[in-house]
Structures are given as structure tokens and as C-alpha cells.
Scaffold this active site. Structure first.
Site, PDB file in Angstrom:
ATOM      1  NE  ARG A  92      -3.539   0.183   2.845  1.00  0.00           N
ATOM      2  CZ  ARG A  92      -4.860   0.284   2.712  1.00  0.00           C
ATOM      3  NH1 ARG A  92      -5.409   1.414   2.326  1.00  0.00           N
ATOM      4  NH2 ARG A  92      -5.647  -0.739   2.990  1.00  0.00           N
ATOM      5  NE  ARG A  98     -11.644  -2.281   1.944  1.00  0.00           N
ATOM      6  CZ  ARG A  98     -12.670  -2.700   2.676  1.00  0.00           C
ATOM      7  NH1 ARG A  98     -12.446  -3.228   3.855  1.00  0.00           N
ATOM      8  NH2 ARG A  98     -13.894  -2.569   2.255  1.00  0.00           N
ATOM      9  CG  ASN A 105      -1.832  -7.054  -3.392  1.00  0.00           C
ATOM     10  OD1 ASN A 105      -0.729  -7.564  -3.544  1.00  0.00           O
ATOM     11  ND2 ASN A 105      -2.018  -5.915  -2.748  1.00  0.00           N
ATOM     12  CD  GLN A 112       2.173 -14.839  -7.818  1.00  0.00           C
ATOM     13  OE1 GLN A 112       1.968 -15.071  -6.630  1.00  0.00           O
ATOM     14  NE2 GLN A 112       3.132 -14.020  -8.212  1.00  0.00           N
ATOM     15  CB  VAL A 129       4.272 -14.136   3.284  1.00  0.00           C
ATOM     16  CG1 VAL A 129       4.962 -13.083   4.143  1.00  0.00           C
ATOM     17  CG2 VAL A 129       4.595 -15.544   3.796  1.00  0.00           C
ATOM     18  N   GLY A 130       2.423 -12.241   1.503  1.00  0.00           N
ATOM     19  CA  GLY A 130       2.224 -10.889   0.961  1.00  0.00           C
ATOM     20  C   GLY A 130       0.875 -10.320   1.357  1.00  0.00           C
ATOM     21  CG  ASN A 131       0.379  -8.031   4.654  1.00  0.00           C
ATOM     22  OD1 ASN A 131      -0.303  -8.931   5.096  1.00  0.00           O
ATOM     23  ND2 ASN A 131       1.450  -7.546   5.273  1.00  0.00           N
ATOM     24  CG  ASP A 159       0.115 -11.347  13.354  1.00  0.00           C
ATOM     25  OD1 ASP A 159       0.644 -10.230  13.337  1.00  0.00           O
ATOM     26  OD2 ASP A 159      -0.387 -11.876  12.338  1.00  0.00           O
ATOM     27  NE  ARG A 162       5.456  -8.817  14.719  1.00  0.00           N
ATOM     28  CZ  ARG A 162       5.040  -8.234  13.598  1.00  0.00           C
ATOM     29  NH1 ARG A 162       3.741  -8.151  13.316  1.00  0.00           N
ATOM     30  NH2 ARG A 162       5.912  -7.726  12.761  1.00  0.00           N
ATOM     31  CG  HIS A 187      -1.098 -10.350   8.941  1.00  0.00           C
ATOM     32  ND1 HIS A 187      -0.323 -10.339  10.067  1.00  0.00           N
ATOM     33  CD2 HIS A 187      -0.448  -9.586   8.028  1.00  0.00           C
ATOM     34  CE1 HIS A 187       0.753  -9.610   9.852  1.00  0.00           C
ATOM     35  NE2 HIS A 187       0.706  -9.137   8.618  1.00  0.00           N
TER      36      HIS A 187
END
Ligand code: NAI
Length: 328
Positions: A92, A98, A105, A112, A129-131, A159, A162, A187
Site C-alpha cells: 500500500r 483499499r 494484488n 498465480q 505472506v504478501g499483504n 503475530d 510476537r 493479519h
């Protein structure tokens, strides 16, 4: 000798890719006795840097690394893939709505997903993994109707890790003493790290901490906003810790959770815990023999319910938005 496992990594020339590839090649993704072939997918501008990383991989002389292929063609990158780590994504940028982010994406994850559908091995396992990771996983999954839906997962393990680290610091326990922590939902900043079922050296974590204000005002926001805090401190987003979490996610999926513990994974909901079926949301899961199962029967109190619902609402809105854009 074992046949090598084909591992495809997208965004291989990025900062997570740089932290990730060496650990895959040294055996941390699948195990110390599993040889791997790496397939690196990049956009044309990223190919040269990916070649440089491949030179360094060669220079490590990793005994388990049997081959490296670099391409900007998704059909080639996913040919025969057993594990796919979808890291490359469109970040972003300032002023981006958004809808713009989701459609940019979609332009990556839809093709893909189709390339995975058409080329990957039958046992393919996908980690996005890519946001925005959960919704990107949903887009890829929708484009791969021949692949069982549950093979598409999104990363909330960073997360999860963490939250374990924060809880260990609060209670003075070792991280290895913390079990059964859960990340619910997206996420994103709405994610909900849940310690009501977690254990610290066998004791219930929420009872041990016994401080709802700390939970609501310190723990949850610290975990949810950790990514921003890393950017602020490091001047770049989490890379080695994100790569480590990707390694953990796949390693646990393939090799299983320990008895008396579980992990968190973004997975297609089967409707458990009132999460609408089909959206890719984080749940507590156990894994065994390469399959995962949602931990059932947990009692969800009011505090947790409100937070799970808020994150799930965000996910259903993202799903509705990509549906409207024709991406799923
Ligand atoms: P980066 O910008 O350093 O690298 C991304 C790489 O992807 C670049 O080399 C770029 O050329 C490549 N790429 C872009 N489009 C591609 C495509 N269509 N096919 C193949 N490669 C493509 O980014 P970084 O730091 O490595 O992060 C990657 C992603 O991971 C970001 O979306 C980031 O937000 C996300 N992330 C997710 C976390 C999670 O917990 N789920 C944690 C940290 C980061």
C-alpha cells in the site's frame, strides 16, 4: 535417498526473500534430511537481484540444496511445486484506497492461483505472506478450483510469535513455557491475540496475568501494531522475523504440533466459532501428517467474542470487495 521437494518462492529478491531462502536451503523449512529444489519467481526488474541471491546460495554449498531456477513466468515457477510461499505483493502506498490495493494484488494473486492450479504437484501446500495476506490467499484459492481449498493458507504466525514473546516478557516465563496461544481473524490491526486459553508453565495465562486493562490497552495493541513499531525503529518493515514465521508455519504444517500445544494459521473457515464459511481467517489449529484441524470446543467469553467478530467483519468486507471487483 529422498526425492527433492520443490519449493517455490515469489518475491524472492525482496527483503523477506533474502532472509527466507537461506533457511529453506539449510533445511529449516522441511527438516534436516529433506533435499529441496528452489524455484524463484520475480517480476522482470527483480530477476537480476534474484540471480545475485542464487549466487550466494551456491556459495553456501548447502548439502540439501539440489537446484535453483529463477524465472518471471509463473507457470514455470510453480511447475511441480510441492510448497509455495507467496511473498511478493503490491504494498500500500500513500493515498492508495483499499479498492486499489485489493485490485493491484488481485492482478498478482489471481494469475498465480491459476498457475498453481495448472502446474503444481498434487500435494501442493500454499502459504501467502504478501499483504493483505488473508484476502490474497482467498483470491489465489478462488483461481485454483482443482486444488483442495484447505491447501491455501495465510500467515498469522508472526503475530502468534510476537504474542508469545510479549506474554513471556510480562510473566517472566521462558517462551518455551507458553502454549496454546491463539491469533484470531485477520493479519491486520484488527487481529485478536487470545490468552484466555493460553498456558504459562501449565497455568492459565489470563488468570496468571489477572489484568484486563493490560490485556486491552497494552498487550493486544502491542501485538497488533508491532509491524508499525518495527518500521518506525528499523526504517524498514519486519523481514527476518517474517521469514522466520513463514519457516515456522510450513514446518509445523508439515511436521505437526507438539502434544498439548497448538498454533495459529489463517485457513479457510468451515464455519467454526461463528466465522463465516469460506473466508480465510486465523484459528487455533493442531497439525499432524501434513494436515491441520481447528481446535474445537473452546469457550469464547464476551471479551473475546467482540474482538473476533470485529476482525471477522473486516475479512467479510474484504471478501465482498474482491467479489465486487470480480477477483473471486
Ligand atoms: P519487498 O518489497 O522487499 O519485496 C517484495 C518483492 O516481491 C520484490 O522483490 C518485488 O519485485 C517482488 N514482486 C512484486 N510483484 C511480484 C510478482 N507479481 N511476482 C513475483 N514477485 C513479485 O517486500 P518484503 O519486505 O519482502 O515483504 C513482502 C510482503 O510480505 C509484503 O506484502 C509485506 O506486507 C508482507 N508481510 C507480511 C507479513 C505477515 O505477517 N503476513 C509480515 C511482514 C511482511
Amino acid at each position: 535417498t529422498r526425492t527433492p521437494v520443490n519449493v517455490t518462492v515469489t518475491g524472492a529478491a525482496g527483503q523477506i526473500g533474502y532472509a527466507l531462502l537461506f533457511r529453506i536451503a539449510s533445511g529449516h523449512l522441511l527438516g534436516p534430511d529433506v533435499p529441496v529444489n528452489l524455484r524463484l519467481l520475480e517480476i522482470p526488474q527483480g530477476l537480476k537481484a534474484a540471480e545475485g541471491t542464487a549466487m550466494e546460495l551456491d556459495d553456501c554449498a548447502f548439502p540439501l540444496l539440489r537446484g535453483i531456477e529463477i524465472t518471471d513466468d509463473a507457470n514455470k515457477a510453480f511447475a511441480g511445486a510441492n510448497v509455495a510461499l507467496l511473498v511478493g505483493a503490491r504494498p500500500r502506498t500513500k493515498g492508495m484506497e483499499r479498492g486499489d490495493l485489493l485490485s493491484a494484488n488481485g492482478g498478482i494473486f489471481k494469475p498465480q492461483g491459476k498457475a498453481i492450479n495448472d502446474n503444481a504437484a498434487d500435494d501442493i501446500k500454499v502459504l501467502v505472506v504478501g499483504n493483505p495476506a488473508n484476502t490474497n490467499a482467498l483470491i489465489a484459492q478462488a483461481a485454483a478450483p482443482d486444488v483442495p481449498a484447505e491447501r491455501f493458507t495465510a500467515m498469522t504466525r508472526l503475530d502468534h510469535n510476537r504474542a508469545i514473546s510479549q506474554l513471556a516478557a510480562k510473566t517472566g516465563a521462558a517462551v518455551s513455557d507458553i502454549k496454546k496461544l491463539t491469533i484470531w481473524g485477520n493479519h491486520s490491526a484488527t487481529q485478536y491475540p487470545d490468552i484466555f486459553h493460553a498456558e504459562v508453565a501449565g497455568k492459565n495465562a489470563a488468570e496468571l496475568v489477572n489484568d484486563e486493562a493490560w490485556l486491552a490497552d497494552t498487550f493486544i495493541p502491542t501485538v497488533a501494531k508491532r509491524g508499525a513499531a518495527i518500521i518506525e525503529a528499523r526504517g524498514a518493515s519486519s523481514a527476518a522475523s517474517a521469514a522466520n514465521a513463514a519457516i515456522d508455519h510450513v514446518h509445523t504444517w508439515v511436521n505437526g504440533t507438539a502434544a498439548g500445544d497448538w498454533t495459529s494459521m489463517g485457513i479457510p473457515s468451515d464455519g467454526s466459532y461463528g466465522v463465516p464459511e469460506g473466508i480465510i481467517s486465523s484459528f487455533p489449529v493442531t497439525t499432524k501428517d501434513g494436515k491441520y484441524e481447528i481446535v474445537q470446543g473452546l469457550d469464547i467469553n464476551e471479551f473475546s467474542r467482540a474482538r473476533i467478530d470485529a476482525s471477522v467483519k473486516e475479512l467479510t468486507e474484504e471478501r465482498d470487495a474482491v467479489r465486487e471487483l470480480g477477483l473471486i
